[in-house]
Design a protein around this motif. Sequence first.
Motif, PDB file in Angstrom:
ATOM      1  N   ILE A 110       0.999  -1.218   0.088  1.00 51.04           N
ATOM      2  CA  ILE A 110      -0.319   0.256  -0.127  1.00 51.04           C
ATOM      3  C   ILE A 110       0.795   1.162   0.050  1.00 51.04           C
ATOM      4  N   GLY A 111       1.597   1.299   1.033  1.00 57.80           N
ATOM      5  CA  GLY A 111       2.993   2.265   0.674  1.00 57.80           C
ATOM      6  C   GLY A 111       3.581   2.472  -0.369  1.00 57.80           C
ATOM      7  N   GLU A 112       3.750   1.740  -1.340  1.00 63.23           N
ATOM      8  CA  GLU A 112       4.750   1.658  -2.626  1.00 63.23           C
ATOM      9  C   GLU A 112       3.719   2.211  -2.999  1.00 63.23           C
ATOM     10  N   LYS A 113       2.712   2.029  -3.746  1.00 60.68           N
ATOM     11  CA  LYS A 113       1.209   2.200  -3.758  1.00 60.68           C
ATOM     12  C   LYS A 113       1.099   3.309  -4.299  1.00 60.68           C
ATOM     13  N   ILE A 114       0.609   4.185  -2.867  1.00 52.09           N
ATOM     14  CA  ILE A 114       0.572   5.663  -3.283  1.00 52.09           C
ATOM     15  C   ILE A 114       2.300   6.240  -3.232  1.00 52.09           C
ATOM     16  N   THR A 115       2.689   5.764  -2.992  1.00 52.37           N
ATOM     17  CA  THR A 115       4.333   6.820  -3.108  1.00 52.37           C
ATOM     18  C   THR A 115       4.127   6.916  -5.029  1.00 52.37           C
ATOM     19  N   ASN A 116       4.510   5.712  -5.531  1.00 49.32           N
ATOM     20  CA  ASN A 116       4.215   5.825  -7.354  1.00 49.32           C
ATOM     21  C   ASN A 116       3.128   6.683  -7.734  1.00 49.32           C
ATOM     22  N   ASP A 117       2.325   6.984  -7.223  1.00 49.06           N
ATOM     23  CA  ASP A 117       0.408   7.443  -7.720  1.00 49.06           C
ATOM     24  C   ASP A 117       1.167   9.169  -6.970  1.00 49.06           C
ATOM     25  N   LEU A 118       1.963   9.390  -6.548  1.00 45.22           N
ATOM     26  CA  LEU A 118       2.134  10.545  -6.054  1.00 45.22           C
ATOM     27  C   LEU A 118       3.031  11.436  -6.561  1.00 45.22           C
ATOM     28  N   ASN A 119       4.617  10.382  -7.100  1.00 46.22           N
ATOM     29  CA  ASN A 119       5.109  10.896  -7.992  1.00 46.22           C
ATOM     30  C   ASN A 119       5.166  10.733  -9.062  1.00 46.22           C
ATOM     31  N   LYS A 120       3.813  10.009 -10.246  1.00 43.76           N
ATOM     32  CA  LYS A 120       3.798  10.097 -10.945  1.00 43.76           C
ATOM     33  C   LYS A 120       2.329  11.859 -11.212  1.00 43.76           C
ATOM     34  N   SER A 121       1.455  11.669 -10.042  1.00 38.94           N
ATOM     35  CA  SER A 121       1.270  12.746 -10.413  1.00 38.94           C
ATOM     36  C   SER A 121       1.896  13.737 -10.166  1.00 38.94           C
ATOM     37  N   LEU A 122       2.842  14.076  -9.160  1.00 42.55           N
ATOM     38  CA  LEU A 122       3.963  15.376  -9.481  1.00 42.55           C
ATOM     39  C   LEU A 122       4.963  15.498 -10.403  1.00 42.55           C
ATOM     40  N   GLU A 123       4.896  14.284 -11.284  1.00 44.21           N
ATOM     41  CA  GLU A 123       5.711  14.832 -12.236  1.00 44.21           C
ATOM     42  C   GLU A 123       4.499  15.384 -13.526  1.00 44.21           C
ATOM     43  N   GLU A 124       3.704  15.298 -13.507  1.00 41.22           N
ATOM     44  CA  GLU A 124       2.601  15.607 -14.754  1.00 41.22           C
ATOM     45  C   GLU A 124       2.677  16.981 -14.117  1.00 41.22           C
ATOM     46  N   ALA A 125       2.323  17.693 -12.009  1.00 38.45           N
ATOM     47  CA  ALA A 125       1.692  19.146 -11.848  1.00 38.45           C
ATOM     48  C   ALA A 125       2.898  19.072 -12.434  1.00 38.45           C
ATOM     49  N   ARG A 126       4.761  19.284 -12.581  1.00 41.79           N
ATOM     50  CA  ARG A 126       5.204  20.028 -13.255  1.00 41.79           C
ATOM     51  C   ARG A 126       5.653  20.484 -14.524  1.00 41.79           C
ATOM     52  N   GLN A 127       4.014  19.921 -15.344  1.00 39.63           N
ATOM     53  CA  GLN A 127       4.722  20.056 -16.990  1.00 39.63           C
ATOM     54  C   GLN A 127       3.533  21.205 -17.032  1.00 39.63           C
ATOM     55  N   SER A 128       3.586  21.632 -15.869  1.00 42.81           N
ATOM     56  CA  SER A 128       2.568  22.912 -15.619  1.00 42.81           C
ATOM     57  C   SER A 128       3.258  23.841 -15.646  1.00 42.81           C
ATOM     58  N   HIS A 129       3.939  24.693 -16.310  1.00 43.52           N
ATOM     59  CA  HIS A 129       5.174  25.256 -16.209  1.00 43.52           C
ATOM     60  C   HIS A 129       5.613  25.623 -17.678  1.00 43.52           C
ATOM     61  N   LYS A 130       5.569  24.799 -18.644  1.00 46.45           N
ATOM     62  CA  LYS A 130       5.980  24.146 -19.948  1.00 46.45           C
ATOM     63  C   LYS A 130       4.947  25.140 -20.352  1.00 46.45           C
ATOM     64  N   SER A 131       5.442  24.597 -21.520  1.00 50.31           N
ATOM     65  CA  SER A 131       3.633  26.019 -22.131  1.00 50.31           C
ATOM     66  C   SER A 131       2.905  25.320 -22.863  1.00 50.31           C
ATOM     67  N   VAL A 133      -0.098  23.163 -21.686  1.00 50.38           N
ATOM     68  CA  VAL A 133      -0.783  23.110 -20.708  1.00 50.38           C
ATOM     69  C   VAL A 133      -2.119  23.272 -20.944  1.00 50.38           C
ATOM     70  N   ASN A 134      -2.561  21.381 -20.515  1.00 50.11           N
ATOM     71  CA  ASN A 134      -3.698  20.770 -20.611  1.00 50.11           C
ATOM     72  C   ASN A 134      -4.794  21.241 -19.121  1.00 50.11           C
ATOM     73  N   GLY A 135      -6.067  21.100 -19.420  1.00 48.63           N
ATOM     74  CA  GLY A 135      -6.501  21.684 -18.076  1.00 48.63           C
ATOM     75  C   GLY A 135      -6.304  20.143 -17.582  1.00 48.63           C
ATOM     76  N   THR A 136      -6.050  18.649 -18.045  1.00 48.66           N
ATOM     77  CA  THR A 136      -6.051  17.807 -17.042  1.00 48.66           C
ATOM     78  C   THR A 136      -4.632  18.375 -16.013  1.00 48.66           C
ATOM     79  N   VAL A 137      -3.629  18.612 -16.095  1.00 48.55           N
ATOM     80  CA  VAL A 137      -2.338  19.099 -15.735  1.00 48.55           C
ATOM     81  C   VAL A 137      -2.291  20.407 -14.868  1.00 48.55           C
ATOM     82  N   ARG A 138      -3.415  20.785 -15.145  1.00 51.19           N
ATOM     83  CA  ARG A 138      -4.100  22.408 -14.250  1.00 51.19           C
ATOM     84  C   ARG A 138      -4.329  21.912 -13.234  1.00 51.19           C
ATOM     85  N   VAL A 139      -5.168  20.719 -13.291  1.00 57.08           N
ATOM     86  CA  VAL A 139      -6.250  20.001 -12.176  1.00 57.08           C
ATOM     87  C   VAL A 139      -5.013  19.509 -11.479  1.00 57.08           C
ATOM     88  N   VAL A 140      -4.557  18.420 -11.750  1.00 53.36           N
ATOM     89  CA  VAL A 140      -3.128  18.523 -11.344  1.00 53.36           C
ATOM     90  C   VAL A 140      -2.471  18.875 -10.458  1.00 53.36           C
TER      91      VAL A 140
END
Length: 237
Positions: A110-131, A133-140
Motif C-alpha cells: 500500500i505504501g509503495e502504491k501511494i508513493t508511485n501515484d504521488l510521484n506520477k502525479s507530481l511529475e504531471e504537475a511539473r508540466q504546468s510550467h511548460k508552454s 498545459v492542458n486542463g488535466t495537468v492544471r487540475v493536478v
Amino acid sequence: MSCLKCLKYTMCVANFLFFVCGAVILGFGIFMMTQTKFSSLLPSLPFMSITNILIIAGIVITCVSFLGFLGAYKENRCLLITFFILLFVVMLVELAGACILLVYEKKMYIGEKITNDLNKSLEEARQSHKSSVNGTVRVVRDDWDLFQKTFKCCGVKSWKDWKGETPSSCCEQTSSCNATGPYWEKGCHTMMETWFEDNLLNTGIGVIVICSIEVLGMCFSMTLFCHISRSGLGYKI
C-alpha cells in the motif's frame, strides 16, 4: 401497544434525520466534484477519493434510511425486513473494511502504491510550467497546491522532488519565500502516514459507534416486524 407506537415513531424520526444527513453528505460530495479535490493524486486508488467516499456514503444512508422510515411509518413487513438486511450488510462491509485497514496498514504494498501515484502525479504537475498545459495537468497542479497547503508539506519526500520548479504552496512564509525556500521540511507522503496513524483510533471509535447505531436499528426493525406479524397486518401499504 403504547411502547410499540413509541418505537414506531422513534424509528420514523431517527430515519428521517439520517435521511436528511445522507442528503446533505450526497449534496456536498456532488459539490466537491466541481471543485479542486485530491482524487488526481491517487489515480490507482479511487476509493480513497474524498468525493467518491462522500457520494457513496450519501447514497447508502439516504436509501437505507428511506426504507426504514417508510417501513416503520407504513408498518410494512417487506420494507422492514429489507431495511434489516441492508443494515446488516452495511455493518459487515464496515467491519470488513476496518479489519483490512488494521491488517494491512503496515504492508509495504500500500505504501509503495501511494508513493508511485504521488510521484506520477507530481511529475504531471511539473508540466504546468511548460508552454503547453492542458486542463488535466492544471487540475493536478491545483490539487498539489491544495494538498501541500493543507498538510504543510512539500513534494513526495522533500521539496527537492520538484527539481527546481517548487511552487509557492511549499513555502512556510509566502512573503519571504525564494528559489531556495524556506520550504516545508517534510514530504507529503510522510505527512499522510502521520495523519492516518493519528486518526486511526478515531476511525475505530467512529466505526464502533456507527455499528452500535446499526445494531440498535436492526433490533428496532425486527421488534416492529415481529409485532406486525403477530398482529396479522400482512403487507400493508
